[in-house]
Structures are given as C-alpha cells and as structure tokens.
Design a protein around this motif. Structure first.
Motif: not given
Length: 274
Positions: A107-108, A148-153, A174-179, A181-187
């Motif tokens: 997780i980045i 956002g890292i728990l959502a990313i996980m 911050n969570s938008e940026e981290n999503f 960075l981790n290629n997490v889409k459609d949140v």
C-alpha cells in the motif's frame, strides 16, 4: 489557510472524552500520544471561550493553543516516515520509498495530516485482521477513512464495492490521492457523517475512530450492515472492549474476535438476529 492546534496533556481515559467534546466544537483532526493528544481545526471554527470552558471541567488537564499556517505535510513526513510491515505480508510505504514486491500486499501512501498510516496500533491491527477476512465480492464501508488505507486493503482483498466517508477535508483530499496511487477505482467517497450513507446492505463495515464516536454510531453501523455481516471497530483502549461489546449487543452485534497492541484494541463483531 491558517488553523488552530491544541496540545493537551492528560490521562488516556480523559483523552477520549475531550476528543469527543472537541469534535463537537469543530475540531476535526486528532493525534493521540501516551500523555495526551493534539487536535486541530480551521481558525474560523475556533471558539476560545468554549474551549476554555470545556477544559475548566478537568482540573488535572493542561493545554496550549497555537496558530499555524498549513504545513507541507509531504515534506515533513518525508523527513521522518518509515515503511510499516504488517504481519510479514503487507507493507505500507510512501511513494518516495523503494518498491518491495516481495510482500503480498503493498500500500502506497502520501502521508499528510490525516490519521491512519499504519504506524498507530489501531490501524495496524485492522490491517492485520483484514488479511484474514474474506473480502471477495463484498460490499465494504470504511467510516472515518483518514488516509484511505483500510479501504485500499479491502479492495486489494477482493471487495467488489467500496464506500468511504470522512468529515475532514484533509482526509478526503489525502484518501483520493492514495486511492489513485494504489489504482483503486470506483470508490464512493463521501464527505460527511455516517448518516450521509444511504446504503443498508454492506457485508463489511470498518470504523477506526474513537470510543465515544463509536458508541454513538453503533446503531447506524448496524442499520447499514447485512445479516451475518462483520463490523470491525478500532480506535479505543483494551479497557473499553467491554463497553463496546455491551452497546453492540443492543443492535444484534456479537463479538467474534478481538486483538490488542500497546493497550489499543480492535474488535470484530457479527450481525445476528436480535
């Protein structure tokens, strides 16, 4: 933008109460320490008289107030931020660290003022538990998402639908940026309280906040959780587990697992028929 930071020195038992009170008074970012906490809010939200009246109720608490310009948190964190390894399977690192593909989960994050980088025992424990929990094709809600890292996980573990909320502009940014960075889409990212979430059929709900907020919102979590779904709570002390379990039972939530680390706790509950 200028903001106000309060540094309070007090016993841990009082920290939760003061944080909840300051939250109601407009403070929206907190960091806890062994001897107290810091809380911040935009300067326009600060009411010095209200804060003084609040702290006057607690004679053994001291506090200081200071004004600050908005800090370049990327620069500050880069000076001090070290990667976190969770359970030998997950690494949480900043973008300026070298990739470490030997870990199953990477997780980045771009650390800012928002809470939840994995350094705190509460975030660490939730991440550790998530790696044991089946998220495949599950609908997940992360309340108070912070970085956002728990959502990313959850997404990395196979969640099919992801909703995240926070009341803090810093955290949303911050969570938008981290999503990204981790290629997490459609949140579905919502700035606001749990009451802003209309869905009522989540398989997993995660809330890493603090004891008083959790106690006040457990009914809202239960309303939005499917039967046999799991609620994962953290942000409180080991001594608080019994209070949270007692309140949860009122809403058909049964404790199924708990962990502790550095006196902080994580509690997993399952929704069953009342």
């Amino acid at each position: 933008m200028e903001f106000i930071t309060i540094k309070a020195t007090c016993d841990p038992e009082i920290s939760d109460v003061l944080i909840a009170e300051l939250f109601e008074a407009g403070f929206d970012s907190f960091q806890e320490f062994d001897d107290g906490f810091e809380g911040s809010c935009e300067q326009g939200q600060f009411d010095a008289e209200k804060v003084q009246v609040l702290f006057d109720q607690y004679p053994n608490v001291s506090f200081t107030v200071k004004e600050q310009e908005k800090i370049n948190w990327n620069e500050e964190w880069e000076k001090n931020y070290d990667p976190i390894i969770v359970g030998n399977k997950c690494i949480v690192r900043a973008s300026f660290h070298e990739p470490q593909p030997q870990f199953e989960y990477e997780i980045i994050v771009t650390p800012k003022m928002s809470f939840g980088t994995g350094h705190h025992a509460t975030t660490y424990q939730v991440l550790d538990y998530q790696m044991t929990l089946d998220h495949t094709n599950k609908k997940v809600l992360d309340v108070g998402t912070g970085t956002g890292i728990l959502a990313i996980m959850a997404k990395k573990r196979g969640a099919s639908s992801l909703t995240a909320t926070d009341i803090d502009d810093w955290c949303i940014e911050n969570s938008e940026e981290n999503f990204a960075l981790n290629n997490v889409k459609d949140v579905t990212l919502i700035k606001g309280q749990i009451t802003e979430v209309d869905n009522s059929d989540f398989d997993i709900i995660i809330a890493n906040i603090n004891k008083n907020v959790l106690l006040g919102q457990i009914g809202d979590y239960s309303d939005r959780l499917k039967e046999n779904g799991q609620l994962i709570l953290s942000g409180f002390y080991e001594a608080d587990i019994a209070d949270l379990e007692k309140e949860s039972k009122k809403y058909g939530l049964t404790s199924i697992h708990s962990t502790t680390k550095d006196n902080w706790a994580m509690l997993a509950l399952e929704k069953r028929s009342v």
